[in-house]
Design a protein around this motif. Structure first.
Motif, PDB file in Angstrom:
ATOM      1  N   GLU A   1       0.438  -1.380   0.138  1.00 49.16           N
ATOM      2  CA  GLU A   1      -0.041   0.417   0.247  1.00 49.16           C
ATOM      3  C   GLU A   1       0.616   0.998  -0.048  1.00 49.16           C
ATOM      4  OE1 GLU A   1      -3.608   0.609   2.379  1.00 49.16           O
ATOM      5  OE2 GLU A   1      -3.653  -1.537   2.182  1.00 49.16           O
ATOM      6  N   THR A   2       2.086   1.304  -0.355  1.00 53.29           N
ATOM      7  CA  THR A   2       3.273   2.287  -0.172  1.00 53.29           C
ATOM      8  C   THR A   2       3.696   2.853  -1.738  1.00 53.29           C
ATOM      9  OG1 THR A   2       4.982   0.688   0.350  1.00 53.29           O
ATOM     10  CG2 THR A   2       3.903   1.559   2.697  1.00 53.29           C
ATOM     11  N   ALA A   3       3.143   1.843  -2.079  1.00 54.04           N
ATOM     12  CA  ALA A   3       3.596   2.110  -3.542  1.00 54.04           C
ATOM     13  C   ALA A   3       2.921   2.576  -4.222  1.00 54.04           C
ATOM     14  CB  ALA A   3       3.782   0.884  -4.586  1.00 54.04           C
ATOM     15  N   GLU A   4       3.145   3.790  -5.478  1.00 54.20           N
ATOM     16  CA  GLU A   4       2.702   4.229  -6.053  1.00 54.20           C
ATOM     17  C   GLU A   4       1.407   3.916  -7.051  1.00 54.20           C
ATOM     18  OE1 GLU A   4       1.143   7.488  -7.917  1.00 54.20           O
ATOM     19  OE2 GLU A   4       2.951   8.046  -6.110  1.00 54.20           O
ATOM     20  N   GLN A   5      -0.116   3.396  -7.431  1.00 52.35           N
ATOM     21  CA  GLN A   5      -0.984   3.307  -7.527  1.00 52.35           C
ATOM     22  C   GLN A   5      -1.421   4.010  -9.370  1.00 52.35           C
ATOM     23  OE1 GLN A   5      -1.337  -0.077  -7.434  1.00 52.35           O
ATOM     24  NE2 GLN A   5       0.505   0.070  -5.701  1.00 52.35           N
ATOM     25  N   TYR A   6      -0.893   5.328  -8.983  1.00 55.75           N
ATOM     26  CA  TYR A   6      -1.760   6.255  -9.880  1.00 55.75           C
ATOM     27  C   TYR A   6      -1.082   5.415 -11.563  1.00 55.75           C
ATOM     28  CZ  TYR A   6      -2.203  10.310 -13.514  1.00 55.75           C
ATOM     29  OH  TYR A   6      -2.626  10.828 -14.420  1.00 55.75           O
ATOM     30  N   PRO A   7      -0.306   4.258 -11.804  1.00 56.04           N
ATOM     31  CA  PRO A   7       0.244   4.297 -13.240  1.00 56.04           C
ATOM     32  C   PRO A   7      -0.553   3.127 -13.414  1.00 56.04           C
ATOM     33  CG  PRO A   7       2.489   4.752 -12.279  1.00 56.04           C
ATOM     34  CD  PRO A   7       1.541   4.700 -11.225  1.00 56.04           C
TER      35      PRO A   7
ATOM     36  N   ARG B   1      -4.276   4.389 -13.652  1.00 57.68           N
ATOM     37  CA  ARG B   1      -4.582   5.270 -14.985  1.00 57.68           C
ATOM     38  C   ARG B   1      -5.703   3.547 -16.430  1.00 57.68           C
ATOM     39  NH1 ARG B   1      -7.181   8.914 -15.759  1.00 57.68           N
ATOM     40  NH2 ARG B   1      -7.331   9.260 -17.207  1.00 57.68           N
ATOM     41  N   LYS B   2      -4.436   2.667 -16.164  1.00 58.67           N
ATOM     42  CA  LYS B   2      -4.894   1.739 -16.686  1.00 58.67           C
ATOM     43  C   LYS B   2      -6.353   1.174 -17.062  1.00 58.67           C
ATOM     44  CE  LYS B   2      -0.227   0.490 -18.000  1.00 58.67           C
ATOM     45  NZ  LYS B   2       0.405  -1.148 -17.475  1.00 58.67           N
ATOM     46  N   VAL B   3      -6.621   1.195 -15.334  1.00 57.62           N
ATOM     47  CA  VAL B   3      -7.314   1.167 -15.035  1.00 57.62           C
ATOM     48  C   VAL B   3      -8.918   1.009 -15.381  1.00 57.62           C
ATOM     49  CG1 VAL B   3      -9.433   0.015 -13.386  1.00 57.62           C
ATOM     50  CG2 VAL B   3      -6.949  -0.679 -13.370  1.00 57.62           C
ATOM     51  N   VAL B   4      -8.622   2.981 -15.485  1.00 61.03           N
ATOM     52  CA  VAL B   4     -10.027   3.556 -15.409  1.00 61.03           C
ATOM     53  C   VAL B   4      -9.631   4.098 -17.043  1.00 61.03           C
ATOM     54  CG1 VAL B   4      -9.510   4.808 -13.465  1.00 61.03           C
ATOM     55  CG2 VAL B   4      -8.398   5.109 -15.459  1.00 61.03           C
TER      56      VAL B   4
ATOM     57  N   GLU C   1      -7.497  12.288 -11.241  1.00 58.86           N
ATOM     58  CA  GLU C   1      -6.944  14.008 -11.992  1.00 58.86           C
ATOM     59  C   GLU C   1      -6.884  15.023 -11.006  1.00 58.86           C
ATOM     60  OE1 GLU C   1      -5.185  13.307 -14.734  1.00 58.86           O
ATOM     61  OE2 GLU C   1      -5.870  11.756 -15.351  1.00 58.86           O
ATOM     62  N   ALA C   2      -7.742  14.628 -10.079  1.00 64.07           N
ATOM     63  CA  ALA C   2      -7.777  15.732  -9.502  1.00 64.07           C
ATOM     64  C   ALA C   2      -7.262  16.331  -8.274  1.00 64.07           C
ATOM     65  CB  ALA C   2      -9.181  16.201  -9.037  1.00 64.07           C
ATOM     66  N   TYR C   3      -6.944  14.645  -7.449  1.00 61.88           N
ATOM     67  CA  TYR C   3      -6.015  14.339  -6.480  1.00 61.88           C
ATOM     68  C   TYR C   3      -4.841  14.376  -6.864  1.00 61.88           C
ATOM     69  CZ  TYR C   3      -4.435  11.397  -2.441  1.00 61.88           C
ATOM     70  OH  TYR C   3      -4.075  11.447  -1.997  1.00 61.88           O
ATOM     71  N   GLN C   4      -4.334  13.557  -7.734  1.00 65.54           N
ATOM     72  CA  GLN C   4      -3.120  13.769  -8.135  1.00 65.54           C
ATOM     73  C   GLN C   4      -2.342  14.995  -8.380  1.00 65.54           C
ATOM     74  OE1 GLN C   4      -0.930  12.209  -9.190  1.00 65.54           O
ATOM     75  NE2 GLN C   4      -1.250  10.847  -7.742  1.00 65.54           N
TER      76      GLN C   4
ATOM     77  N   ALA D   1      -7.381   0.650  -7.540  1.00 66.93           N
ATOM     78  CA  ALA D   1      -6.535  -0.089  -8.623  1.00 66.93           C
ATOM     79  C   ALA D   1      -5.926  -2.063  -8.313  1.00 66.93           C
ATOM     80  CB  ALA D   1      -4.986   0.311  -8.649  1.00 66.93           C
ATOM     81  N   GLN D   2      -5.342  -2.513  -7.368  1.00 65.02           N
ATOM     82  CA  GLN D   2      -6.123  -3.787  -7.686  1.00 65.02           C
ATOM     83  C   GLN D   2      -6.598  -4.739  -8.209  1.00 65.02           C
ATOM     84  OE1 GLN D   2      -3.205  -4.418  -3.951  1.00 65.02           O
ATOM     85  NE2 GLN D   2      -1.972  -3.366  -4.706  1.00 65.02           N
ATOM     86  N   LEU D   3      -8.004  -4.618  -7.957  1.00 66.56           N
ATOM     87  CA  LEU D   3      -9.413  -5.345  -7.555  1.00 66.56           C
ATOM     88  C   LEU D   3      -9.977  -4.559  -9.509  1.00 66.56           C
ATOM     89  CD1 LEU D   3     -11.298  -4.193  -4.701  1.00 66.56           C
ATOM     90  CD2 LEU D   3     -10.211  -6.559  -5.547  1.00 66.56           C
ATOM     91  N   GLY D   4      -9.460  -3.601  -9.535  1.00 65.79           N
ATOM     92  CA  GLY D   4      -9.486  -3.539 -11.579  1.00 65.79           C
ATOM     93  C   GLY D   4      -8.383  -3.734 -12.203  1.00 65.79           C
ATOM     94  N   HIS D   5      -7.909  -3.803 -11.765  1.00 62.02           N
ATOM     95  CA  HIS D   5      -6.126  -4.451 -12.698  1.00 62.02           C
ATOM     96  C   HIS D   5      -7.147  -6.392 -12.463  1.00 62.02           C
ATOM     97  CE1 HIS D   5      -2.643  -5.250 -14.251  1.00 62.02           C
ATOM     98  NE2 HIS D   5      -2.552  -6.471 -13.698  1.00 62.02           N
ATOM     99  N   TYR D   6      -7.305  -6.752 -11.853  1.00 65.78           N
ATOM    100  CA  TYR D   6      -7.764  -8.199 -11.650  1.00 65.78           C
ATOM    101  C   TYR D   6      -8.888  -8.389 -12.258  1.00 65.78           C
ATOM    102  CZ  TYR D   6      -9.276 -12.739  -9.192  1.00 65.78           C
ATOM    103  OH  TYR D   6      -9.641 -13.872  -9.219  1.00 65.78           O
ATOM    104  N   ILE D   7      -9.879  -8.123 -12.194  1.00 69.53           N
ATOM    105  CA  ILE D   7     -10.972  -8.132 -12.837  1.00 69.53           C
ATOM    106  C   ILE D   7     -10.438  -7.859 -14.798  1.00 69.53           C
ATOM    107  CG2 ILE D   7     -13.507  -6.766 -13.290  1.00 69.53           C
ATOM    108  CD1 ILE D   7     -13.730  -6.006 -10.389  1.00 69.53           C
TER     109      ILE D   7
END
Length: 94
Positions: A10-16, A19-22, A67-70, A87-93
């Motif tokens: 949970e400390t890793a940058e999840q933005y990339p 972003r792929k998921v959305v 986007e707003a958060y970043q 991010a992780q659930l979306g990637h898994y799905i």
């Protein structure tokens, strides 16, 4: 008693990854997941104390929030943890 699931680092940058998921517009399951997540996030944020709500950008979709958060350059634990899980659930799905 409620169950708690923790995914990965949970400390890793999840933005990339998020972003792929959305951007997976062709995947109906991912899009449905993101639409439902957006509704739940807005409902949960409404329940936060006003001082905490004011720190979180207004949004309609997870993509808007991302986007707003970043853009604001914030690091709020509540949002960071949510983004990791989304991010992780979306990637898994996907």
């Amino acid at each position: 008693m409620s169950n708690v699931l923790v995914f990965g680092d949970e400390t890793a940058e999840q933005y990339p990854l998020l972003r792929k998921v959305v951007l997976r517009y062709q995947n109906a399951l991912v899009m449905s997941f993101l639409e439902r997540v957006s509704v739940v996030l807005r409902e949960e944020i409404k329940q936060l104390p006003r001082t905490q709500r004011e720190l979180i950008p207004d949004f309609l979709t997870v993509s808007n929030l991302l986007e707003a958060y970043q853009e604001k350059g914030l690091k709020l634990p509540q949002i960071e943890s949510s983004m990791v899980s989304i991010a992780q659930l979306g990637h898994y799905i996907g």
